[in-house]
Each structure stands twice: as C-alpha cells, then as structure tokens.
Design an enzyme around this catalytic site. Structure first.
Site, PDB file in Angstrom:
ATOM      1  N   ARG A 271       0.814  -1.226   0.000  1.00 17.22           N
ATOM      2  CA  ARG A 271       0.000   0.000   0.000  1.00 17.22           C
ATOM      3  C   ARG A 271       0.836   1.258   0.000  1.00 17.22           C
ATOM      4  O   ARG A 271       0.591   2.180  -0.773  1.00 17.22           O
ATOM      5  CB  ARG A 271      -0.934  -0.020   1.216  1.00 17.22           C
ATOM      6  CG  ARG A 271      -2.119  -0.890   0.954  1.00 17.22           C
ATOM      7  CD  ARG A 271      -2.881  -1.287   2.199  1.00 17.22           C
ATOM      8  NE  ARG A 271      -3.823  -2.341   1.826  1.00 17.22           N
ATOM      9  CZ  ARG A 271      -4.424  -3.156   2.676  1.00 17.22           C
ATOM     10  NH1 ARG A 271      -4.187  -3.051   3.975  1.00 17.22           N
ATOM     11  NH2 ARG A 271      -5.249  -4.079   2.229  1.00 17.22           N
ATOM     12  N   TYR A 409      -6.911  -2.213  -6.444  1.00 14.50           N
ATOM     13  CA  TYR A 409      -6.076  -3.301  -5.896  1.00 14.50           C
ATOM     14  C   TYR A 409      -5.303  -2.899  -4.635  1.00 14.50           C
ATOM     15  O   TYR A 409      -5.412  -1.773  -4.203  1.00 14.50           O
ATOM     16  CB  TYR A 409      -5.245  -4.002  -6.962  1.00 14.50           C
ATOM     17  CG  TYR A 409      -4.183  -3.224  -7.728  1.00 14.50           C
ATOM     18  CD1 TYR A 409      -3.674  -2.022  -7.306  1.00 14.50           C
ATOM     19  CD2 TYR A 409      -3.674  -3.767  -8.906  1.00 14.50           C
ATOM     20  CE1 TYR A 409      -2.685  -1.370  -8.027  1.00 14.50           C
ATOM     21  CE2 TYR A 409      -2.682  -3.122  -9.638  1.00 14.50           C
ATOM     22  CZ  TYR A 409      -2.190  -1.938  -9.186  1.00 14.50           C
ATOM     23  OH  TYR A 409      -1.223  -1.309  -9.895  1.00 14.50           O
ATOM     24  N   GLU A 410      -4.608  -3.838  -4.076  1.00 18.11           N
ATOM     25  CA  GLU A 410      -3.979  -3.674  -2.748  1.00 18.11           C
ATOM     26  C   GLU A 410      -5.028  -3.302  -1.700  1.00 18.11           C
ATOM     27  O   GLU A 410      -4.755  -2.551  -0.759  1.00 18.11           O
ATOM     28  CB  GLU A 410      -2.865  -2.608  -2.780  1.00 18.11           C
ATOM     29  CG  GLU A 410      -1.838  -2.779  -3.868  1.00 18.11           C
ATOM     30  CD  GLU A 410      -0.699  -3.732  -3.515  1.00 18.11           C
ATOM     31  OE1 GLU A 410      -0.585  -4.112  -2.344  1.00 18.11           O
ATOM     32  OE2 GLU A 410       0.060  -4.115  -4.434  1.00 18.11           O
ATOM     33  N   GLY A 411      -6.201  -3.872  -1.849  1.00 19.95           N
ATOM     34  CA  GLY A 411      -7.331  -3.502  -0.978  1.00 19.95           C
ATOM     35  C   GLY A 411      -8.037  -2.312  -1.583  1.00 19.95           C
ATOM     36  O   GLY A 411      -7.423  -1.281  -1.845  1.00 19.95           O
ATOM     37  N   ASN A 416      -9.587   0.004   2.590  1.00 21.74           N
ATOM     38  CA  ASN A 416      -8.498   0.728   3.244  1.00 21.74           C
ATOM     39  C   ASN A 416      -8.992   1.862   4.129  1.00 21.74           C
ATOM     40  O   ASN A 416      -8.424   2.125   5.189  1.00 21.74           O
ATOM     41  CB  ASN A 416      -7.515   1.274   2.203  1.00 21.74           C
ATOM     42  CG  ASN A 416      -6.441   0.252   1.878  1.00 21.74           C
ATOM     43  OD1 ASN A 416      -5.624  -0.091   2.730  1.00 21.74           O
ATOM     44  ND2 ASN A 416      -6.461  -0.270   0.666  1.00 21.74           N
TER      45      ASN A 416
END
Ligand SMILES: Cc1cc2nc3c(=O)[nH]c(=O)nc-3n(C[C@H](O)[C@H](O)[C@H](O)COP(=O)(O)OP(=O)(O)OC[C@H]3O[C@@H](n4cnc5c(N)ncnc54)[C@H](O)[C@@H]3O)c2cc1C
Ligand SMILES: Cc1cc2nc3c(=O)[nH]c(=O)nc-3n(C[C@H](O)[C@H](O)[C@H](O)COP(=O)(O)OP(=O)(O)OC[C@H]3O[C@@H](n4cnc5c(N)ncnc54)[C@H](O)[C@@H]3O)c2cc1C
Lengths: 602, 602
Positions: A271, A409-411, A416
């Site tokens: 992130r 992406y990456e949550g 987040n």
C-alpha cells in the site's frame, strides 16, 4: 542515511493524531542523501530513456516490452533496492525503496504494476517470511531480475475477503509435498512469472497458508487469456489454474495457517509503495499539462493564463507535493523503526515486518489519498488538453485509465478507509495509542468556554498549525462519540467509518505538507518556499472544508438534541479560521510559478 | 401534449433564480403523455434489442455497426422526432425530442454521439436556419436516415474559440459558388456523413459563415484517419479537409457572417440534449451496479448490504433522478415557450430558436451537471464491481470512458460554467431577469436582524423549500457583490465565476428535484414517494454543502473586513438547517429500495 535515529522521538503508527510533530522530526524529499539523489536520478533517466519513447507500445498490449523493461531494471539493480546485500540486493533502506518505486512508476501504470507486483508482493513475502534456504534459493534471482515473481491471492469468489479462498493444499501421503488445486484470478505478471506466492487452504484451516510455487507447465499450472482491461494495458494479468500442482513441503512460507498474516503484511508494504507509485505520475501529468497550457492558444491567449486553468494546475501540483510530503514522512518513520528494532535485536526481516506493520494506518491513508489524487490529477489533465485530452495521441488519457486500478487493488479504497479507522480504534483499545485521554480532553473542552484571546499568528504557519491541532480534535470528537455510542457495532456503521477515515486522511496529509514546508523554510529561508507555503495553505483549506463536511455528516447521523448542538458547536470552533487564506490568490501564485518554470518545479 | 400553455406563468430563462416556482408549474417525467410513453418504450426496446447485444462490437471500433444502427433508428423515425412533419419528421415537441435522445443514448456513448451529432448539430442548423429550398432538399433525407449529417466547426487552432477558425470561403468570379478551403478537426460522423454543416470565413469578416456542403470526394473533400480515442470507440471522428471545395451560393446558411450565431444556437440545443443523453446511461449504470451488488458475495454477505456500497448506490440513483427532474423541467419550459411564440406569430424555426435561446442558461447548467453526474456514477459503478469493474467484460469501464467526452464537447464544462453566469449577468443588465432588486433585498436583509421565529415546517418540503430560497440568496449575495466590485472585469475572475456557477447549478438541480417530488407527492400520495423524498433531501443536503464551500471560497477571495464578516454571517444564515436531515439514513433508505427492486426503480 541519517544515523540520528535513536535520539529522535519516533512517532508510533497512528500517533500523529494525538501528538504534535516538530518539523525537525519529519523527513522530507529535500533530505535525500547523495546516494538517494543518485538513485532517483538514475531511475528517472532510465524511465526517460527506456519507457517514455515506447509509451505507444505500452498502450498496445506489448507484454513482452514490459518483461524486457523489467529485465533491464533488474540489471540496473532497481528490483533489488529493498533486498539485503547477502541476497544480491542493494540493501538500501525503506526510503530508497519508496524512491525507486516512485520514480520508476511515473510513465506508465503497466510498469508501475509489474514493478510493484514483482518487488512488493511477489518478492517480499520470501524476504520477510522465508527460511534461510528459501531466501537463498529464490531471492537473488528475484532481486536481479533473472526470475520474476507474482502473487496469487485473489480468486473469483475471494477478493476483499481474501481469507475465503477455495484453493486447496493437500499433503501427500509421504508428507513430502503439498498438492495445490484451485483457480486464482487477476494475477499480475502471471504471463512471465517464474515464481508464484500462492495462498491455499490446508484441510479446513481457519486461515490460508502461503507457498512458494515455481512455474512449471508440467506441474499442473495453466493460465487464462490476458484479461481485457481498462488500463495498464501492458501489465500481464491472467487467471492462474493449479491442478494438483506439487509443491515440496519445504516451500511452505512461514507456518501452516500463517498465510493470511503474510498476505496482510505484504499488503501493508504494497500500500505505501502504491502511494509512492502514484507520485511521479502526478508530477509528469502536471508537467505535461503545464507545458500544453503554455503552448495552446485560444482567444489569442495561452490557456495557461486563464483562471480556470490556473486553478487546475495549482490543485494538481498541490496534491503531488502533499502526496510526496506524506509518503516520505511515513517512509522514514518506517525506516527508523526498522533500525530501532534491529538495534534492539530483531532480525532484519522481523524488524522490517514489524516496522511496516506499526505504520499500517499510515499505509492505508497514503494508499487512498495518493490513488485518488492521481485520478483527479489526470482527470484535470485531460480537461486541460480539451479534445486532445480524449486522444490516445496525448499522454493524458492513458494516465487516467492507468490511475483507475490503484483505487481497486492492494485492498479497495473502501476497505483501506475502513481499515485505517478500525486499526486506530484497535490500537487505542490495546493502549498503543492513547486516544481516550485526548478524546476526553476534547469532551471537556466542548463543555468549557472557548477562549476569546487573539492568538499571535505572526510566525509562519502559526495559524495553520493551530488548525491542525483543532482538526485532530474533530476526529477525536466524532470518532470518540461514535465509539461510545456504538461500541463494537461501530464496524457496521460503514458510512460513519468512511467519513471518519476521510478526516483522518486529510489531517495526515495536510500536517505532512505543513511540516515539510516549515522545515524547509527554516533551513532554506521562507522566501525560497513561497509557493510551497501557498500549496500547504491551499491544501489545508481544502482539508478543513472536507473535514467539516464529513464530520457534520457523521454527527448529524448519530447525535441528537443537546449532544448534536454541542458537537456542531465544537465542529464550528474546531474548523474556524481567524484569518481566511485567499485561496484564489494562493492558486494563482502556485500556477504562476509552474507556468513560469514550464514544468513541475517543487 | 398539454394545451394549458397560455394559462401558465412560464418562467423565463434564468428566472428560476429569483422567482419561486410552484410544483404545479413544473413538468416531470411522470407527466409524459401516452404518445411520449410509447415513444420512450419503443426507443428502450430498440436499444435493448439492437444495441445491448452488440456492446462488445461497439468497443472494438465497429464504425459500420454505428452507421447500421443509425439507419435502423432512421427507419423507426427516431432521427426525425424534432423535424416538422412537412419535412418527413414526426414533428413532436421538445420534450419528446429530449426523451428519444435520453433513451437512445443509454447503452453506448458511440450511439449517443452519432445520434447527437446527426440530429442535433448536424440537422438542426438546416431546420432552424435553412431556406425553404434548403429544408426541402436536405431535411427529409436527414430525418429519415437516408442521409447523415455532421457538423464542422472545430479546427486545430479553433476549439473553444470557435469563431477564430481559419477555413476560408471565397466567392467565385461568377458569384455562383464559394470555394471552401481549410482543415476541420474532431468531426463526429465524418466517416459516413453525406452532408456537412461547415463554418468558414468570407474575406476578413469578423464572424464566420455557415454552409451546407454535400460530401463528394471529387469536390476536394478528404478525411483524416479515425482518431484513436479514449472512449466512444465506434463513433466516427475524423479530420475533414476541404481543398477548394465548391459550394453553390444557395447553400449558404442564413446570411453572411451569421455562422457564429448559428453555431452558438446549435450548441444551446446540443447542450440540453447532451444532458438528456447522460440520463439513461446513469439509470443503466445504476441498475447494473445494483444487480451486481446483490449477486456478489464477500464476507458471506451480498456486498449490497454493506453501508459503503449502499452509500454509492444511493448517490448514483439520486443524481440520475435529479438529472431527470431538471432536464425535463427545462425541456418543457422550452416547449411551452416555442408554443407561445408560435401562437404570437413566429415561424416554427424562429420560435424554436428563440425558445431554446431563452433557456441557454439552463442548457449550460444541465450540460455541466449531467455530464459530471454520469462520470461520477460510472466511476462508482467501477468501484462497486471491484476488480471486475476494471475489466472490459463488464459494462462499467466503457461507461466510464464514454462519459469522459461529455465534459469536453458541446463547449467544455469550464466554458459552460462561465457562460451560465455570464449569460445571467447579461440578462440582468438587459432587464430580462431582475437580479438587481432581489440582490438589493438580500443586501438589506444582511444588514437587518434575522428573525428568530421558529418556522412551521410541518408540511412536506417546507424546510427544504425555505432552504432553496436561501440558497438563491447566497448566489445573489456572492454574484451581486462580485459584479459590484469588478464590473465588466468580472469576466477575468474566472475562479470566481466558476464558483458562482456551481452555486447556480446546484440551486437549479436541487429545486427541480424537490418540485418534481412535491408534485408527485401531491397527486400520488406522499407514501408513494418515500424514496423520492429521500433523494430530494439528500441531493439538497449535498447541494447546501457544495454551495457553502463555493460561496465561502468566493467571498474570502474578494471581501475584507466588515464586508467579509457580514457576508460570512449571511452565508451561515442562508445555509443553515433548522433540522438536519440524517443523510446516512436517507442513503440507506434509497439504497434499500434499489436493492429490494434489484433495478433502477424511480
Ligand atoms: C488489474 C488487476 C491486477 C490485480 N493483481 C493482483 C495480483 O497480482 N494478485 C492478487 O492476488 N490479486 C490481484 N488483483 C485482485 C485485487 O486485489 C482485487 O480485485 C481487489 O482486492 C478487490 O477484490 P474484488 O475484485 O473481488 O472485489 P470485491 O471484493 O468483490 O469488492 C467489490 C466491491 O465491494 C466492496 N466491498 C467488499 N467487501 C466489503 C466490505 N466488507 N465492506 C464494504 N465494502 C466491501 C469493495 O470495496 C468493492 O467496492 C488484481 C486486480 C486487478 C483488477
Ligand atoms: C470525440 C470528439 C468529438 C467531437 N465532435 C465534434 C464535431 O462533431 N464537430 C465539431 O465541430 N467539433 C467537435 N469536437 C470538438 C469539441 O467541440 C472541442 O474539442 C471542444 O470545443 C474543446 O475545444 P478544444 O479541444 O480545442 O479545447 P481548447 O479550446 O483548446 O480547450 C483546452 C482547455 O482550455 C480551456 N479553455 C479554453 N478557452 C478558455 C477560456 N476562454 N477560459 C477558460 N478556459 C478556457 C478549456 O475549457 C479546456 O479546459 C469533438 C471533440 C471530440 C474530442
């Protein structure tokens, strides 16, 4: 690298909210040491030479080109910045890792993604969780680009709910290997990866387990077609099918059932690096926009001279500047904490793991803020180009399409956002960050009579820093009452969590910019920071507006009667400027500088 | 169609700002007559049958498919709704024109653009400005889709500054024809158009002149390649080169030097129709999002059940509902004014021209609001789909790309924002709308003591309507002082104009939604309008926030000392709710309805 780590009062993760940070304690891009500057310049030069001239090929789904560039990046050491020297990496610190990620990602999202997937989630789980044998075997190859990595977590039915995957790992009767079967989806770098970090479930374990799986078509591994995507056209994204793929037991990562933890920790690093990966894109988009606006004449005037365009340019540059300020501030906090932990006896990987985990809140904040800023920045970029912005012949539309993935992406940004507040509340519960005390103080302040003293705002940022303090109180007031009201059920009040997280985000970003500028004004002179001061003030003003709106939305959704009145009064008090900045003038100043320099110059 | 035109007090363009409109005087989509409903249903059915199944082909630049669909649309009469029956059109009113444009545009921007370019700017200049001969010769062919039209205004050096084109028209020695030479750019439908409306300059005329030019490759007309575009992939967009193209003098449109006026008036209609063209796209995107969110399960829960998703769904549906409310309100005003003018002796074309021109402010407002709403709506659509939103296999990414053009063409949103305020100020100067009186009244109110009476808000929308009145005062206060301060130089204060225009836009949109819902609640019962009431309240709440922010930004940029304080006090008073709506609850209610119905149901 600074060696003064120990003497400094390093903020713990999330503590920014309740502690005042001195500008001397923040790291800024102006603090890059010689080694870092050289690294930055050589990455920049690499991008200008190897990527920019081929922009068009990247839009045409030239996956081979991505692989080629990645190989070249490997040869130059860029893939191994974060990897310890013993595994053929450069063993540089976290700031340098961010730096490379930042500058290598500016030209196209395809490389940003390939780079991020390889160095971050593709390599790091091994450097962080691998056994010595695993590290020796895989990391040197990955660090140098001899091999590439990919990360197989997502499945058709398991995206945000990453721990719910159906992929199975079955131990063989001779207990020598696991047989992995399942369908992974959206796997970046799948088309050319040699190693996959694969998450699978053993029996009915609550949590998944991580494995290192070598690519081998004889071993039940097959691929879907390249996904047809909105953006990052030359990033390879495929489904990966495992059909009784045999993986030696010694390729299990960490222990059984540890996969979810690995996945989550990999995402923390992912992130903050993703935030970095949005920065140079913003600089380049802003720069392209300035240049075009200076050239394009309508109504006998370069459009850069129109207030409407100046407004955009100023906001674009501001968000880039603020994003930088916050990203490198957090990066150095992480780096310092890693040092501290190593000094107190942690292994490198343990130290790195815990160091990043400590700042998981900041990582989420940065991921959300920077991914949204690059979207907005490229959107305005298109608009400045007018009809040409809609054309694939100019760089704006690809920047806009590529930016879109970073919010997913990456949550996802929703996940987040909620995590950032959720983690903070948990830290408070655990006593790692004292929110209760400050929240109570705010409660008392609300009951008390406000001071009518005219404060002395003669020093640079005096009022702005006072405002930051007040904005923190807004968060404490809103989140504090929400926790009181809903207790553990707060989790279900997502609209409220989202609002609270926007407050958190704005506070962190605004404070970071102010501290960076204050530090630079102190050492380089205020006159050298005119526009940076303007950007910090402009950002803060916007942040105050947003915080006011989000806080109000929250308050009116759960408070009533006297409590409602008191909190709204508090909100007014805590978002009140004694002297409003003239934001129209600030924007004009910032834009005029960009226009005069004809580039992103901050 | 309603025949009660005369009895009604038809608002003049821009007057909404200073006059209170009764809900009985607004037209709403619920007022469609049988003919209009049939039209709507048959267009919808056409789209579902002919366009939706071929969505993928549209993304693959199948220009021929666009032409084919346009031909079919012609056969069904859709291209001729606005064309008088004497020229083989359906001769339906303006509301029906909007309706067809709305529903035919929902599936793909490629058809939306082809349809808009052909029926709007491609055909209308002839129906509105053509001589009887010109109309007889061209309009029937265009109305039935035998021929297609395109509109050649933009040039490489002349976009927003449309009157600055370099294309030349030179009269032949025998005065029988003009010879046109020049380069036109970004011409929609260029690839298959039979007739071009071309703007060119005669000698050194101040203003350009319009011509009807038949496509004929023997006559010096040639084309650039298809532009590579971000979106609307199957809309043909090419450069058109004229090289001594001979055009008979009788093909001049209106008089010499009248081209700029034609161009601007064509754009007025184009703008409101473009707003309509964003509506069904919003409905479809929202519907797709609801369906997906109901199906997609994460954390053992359909994601539709998460507050984060409900918030998005509610805002998406709300902007669609509000966009509809405002677009059809304005459309009927235009239709009524056309009737009035015809009754008082205007020719059809004169009446239509003046009718639309009257509401040029509303046309700009709607263009900006609806084009930004569909962008936001499709952006949230992508986000709801998560990773799948980034895939070309789901409908969201194309919707998002296609939406992007609407903020650029038919005048960029910056130009339209500034125009909306600029036109209003001009109308005030000319005495067509009395802003001065109301502005003075606001000034006096600011000096006076506010009433502390508790108003009676028991009736539906009582407080909301009070709020609308106050928001209008905000505009008058801000714009009024700005005019006083800067006089004609106001034009140069673009940031201020943009802020003022945002206030104007929000007032119009919010009021339109409230009036529509109020009217429907009165006749169908409040209980049938529960969610519509919620949407109107939610939109208003958001509008108040935005107006507050924009007004403040304006005020602090030009007022100082006592004036500043007074205006900020006024702003506070004029944006104050006595009873805050619980927007979290409102959103939840709206979303729950969508989720239960599993479609866009308003
Ligand atoms: C181009 C691309 C590359 C990728 N690369 C990789 C890769 O290399 N490796 C890998 O493993 N994965 C990868 N991914 C997958 C990515 O991480 C997921 O798409 C992402 O985590 C979202 O999951 P999802 O797509 O299943 O969406 P979902 O989880 O289905 O989410 C859909 C929507 O629901 C919301 N939502 C979900 N749960 C909740 C909740 N509890 N509360 C509120 N809202 C919720 C989300 O925010 C989102 O708006 C990639 C995806 C793409 C598109
Ligand atoms: C897909 C597509 C289809 C099109 N179809 C047609 C068509 O069929 N026929 C046709 O004639 N044209 C068509 N156009 C052209 C379109 O109308 C223009 O692109 C549009 O008017 C903007 O002009 P421009 O591109 O030259 O941008 P510019 O005018 O150069 O604008 C660039 C930026 O400057 C800003 N700007 C310009 N002037 C000012 C000012 N005075 N004050 C403040 N800001 C300003 C703009 O808002 C914009 O942000 C099409 C364009 C596209 C992309």
């Amino acid at each position: 690298m600074s060696d003064t780590t120990e003497q400094k009062d390093i903020l713990r993760g999330g503590q920014f909210l309740v502690k005042e940070t001195s500008c001397d304690d923040v790291f800024t891009p102006e603090d890059f040491n010689e080694e870092q500057k050289m690294m930055r310049d050589s990455v920049k030069e690499f991008v200008d030479r190897e990527i920019i001239p081929h922009k068009e090929r990247f839009e045409k789904k030239d996956y081979a080109l991505t692989e080629e560039i990645m190989q070249k990046a490997g040869e130059l050491g860029f893939l191994g910045v974060a990897v310890p020297e013993e595994y053929d990496g450069l063993g540089m610190g976290f700031v340098s890792t961010m730096l490379v990620c930042d500058y290598i990602s500016g030209a196209t999202g395809s490389i940003a993604t390939a780079f991020g997937a390889h160095t971050g989630i593709g390599t790091m789980p091994i450097t962080l969780y691998g056994t010595e044998e695993q590290k020796k075997k895989y990391v040197p190859k990955l660090a140098t680009g001899e091999w590439f990595g990919a990360y197989c977590l997502t499945e058709p039915g398991a995206g945000s709910d990453a721990n719910s995957g159906k992929t199975k790992a079955v131990l063989s009767d001779d207990e020598k290997y696991y047989s992995i079967s399942g369908q992974k989806m959206w796997i970046s770098n799948a088309g050319f990866a040699n190693v996959f970090i694969v998450f699978a479930r053993i029996e009915d374990d609550k949590n998944i387990t991580g494995f290192i799986v070598e690519n081998d078509k004889e071993n039940g591994i097959s691929f879907g077609e390249e996904e047809k995507k909105l953006g990052i056209h030359s990033s390879s994204t495929r489904q990966v099918f495992f059909n009784e793929t045999k993986v030696p037991v010694e390729n299990m990562l960490a222990g059984r059932g540890e996969g979810f933890k690995i996945a989550m920790n990999a995402l923390n690093v992912g992130r903050i690096k993703l935030a970095a990966a949005c920065l140079d894109a913003q600089r380049r988009v802003t720069e392209n926009a300035v240049k075009y606006a200076n050239e394009r004449v309508q109504f006998k005037t370069p459009i850069a001279q129109f207030g409407a365009i100046k407004q955009k340019l100023a906001e674009m540059a501001t968000s880039a500047y603020v994003g930088e300020s916050a990203s490198y501030r957090a990066a150095k906090n992480i780096e310092d904490r890693i040092h501290l932990r190593m000094e107190s006896g942690n292994s490198h990987s343990e130290a790195e793991l815990k160091g990043v985990e400590e700042y998981a809140i900041e990582c989420s904040i940065l991921k959300v803020a920077c991914s949204e800023d690059i979207q907005h920045c490229s959107d305005e970029g298109i608009q400045i180009f007018g009809g040409m912005g809609f054309s694939a012949d100019t760089p704006m539309e690809a920047a806009w399409r590529d930016a879109r993935i970073s919010r997913i992406y990456e949550g996802t940004n929703e996940i987040n956002r909620m995590l950032s507040v959720g983690m903070l509340v948990k830290k408070a519960m655990k006593g790692h960050v004292d929110l209760l005390g400050p929240a109570q103080a705010v409660g008392e302040e609300l009951m008390g009579i406000p001071s009518f003293d005219k404060p002395d705002y003669s020093e640079l940022f005096a009022e702005e820093k006072e405002m930051i303090k007040k904005l923190k109180k807004v968060f404490l007031m809103v989140a504090g009452s929400a926790v009181q009201k809903f207790g553990p059920q707060l989790e279900e009040h997502q609209q409220l969590l989202l609002a609270a997280s926007d407050i958190l985000i704005e506070v962190y970003m605004a404070e970071s910019a102010i501290l960076r500028t204050e530090k630079n004004a102190k050492r380089f002179g205020e006159d050298t920071q005119k526009e940076q001061i303007a950007m910090s003030q402009l950002y803060l003003y916007n942040a105050v507006e947003k915080i006011n709106a989000k806080a109000k939305e929250g308050i009116i959704s759960f408070a009533e009667g006297d409590e409602l009145r008191m909190m709204l009064m508090g909100l007014k008090r805590f978002t009140k400027y004694d002297n409003f900045p003239n934001v129209v003038k600030l924007r004009t100043e910032i834009a005029d500088k960009l226009i005069a320099e004809n580039k992103y110059c901050f």
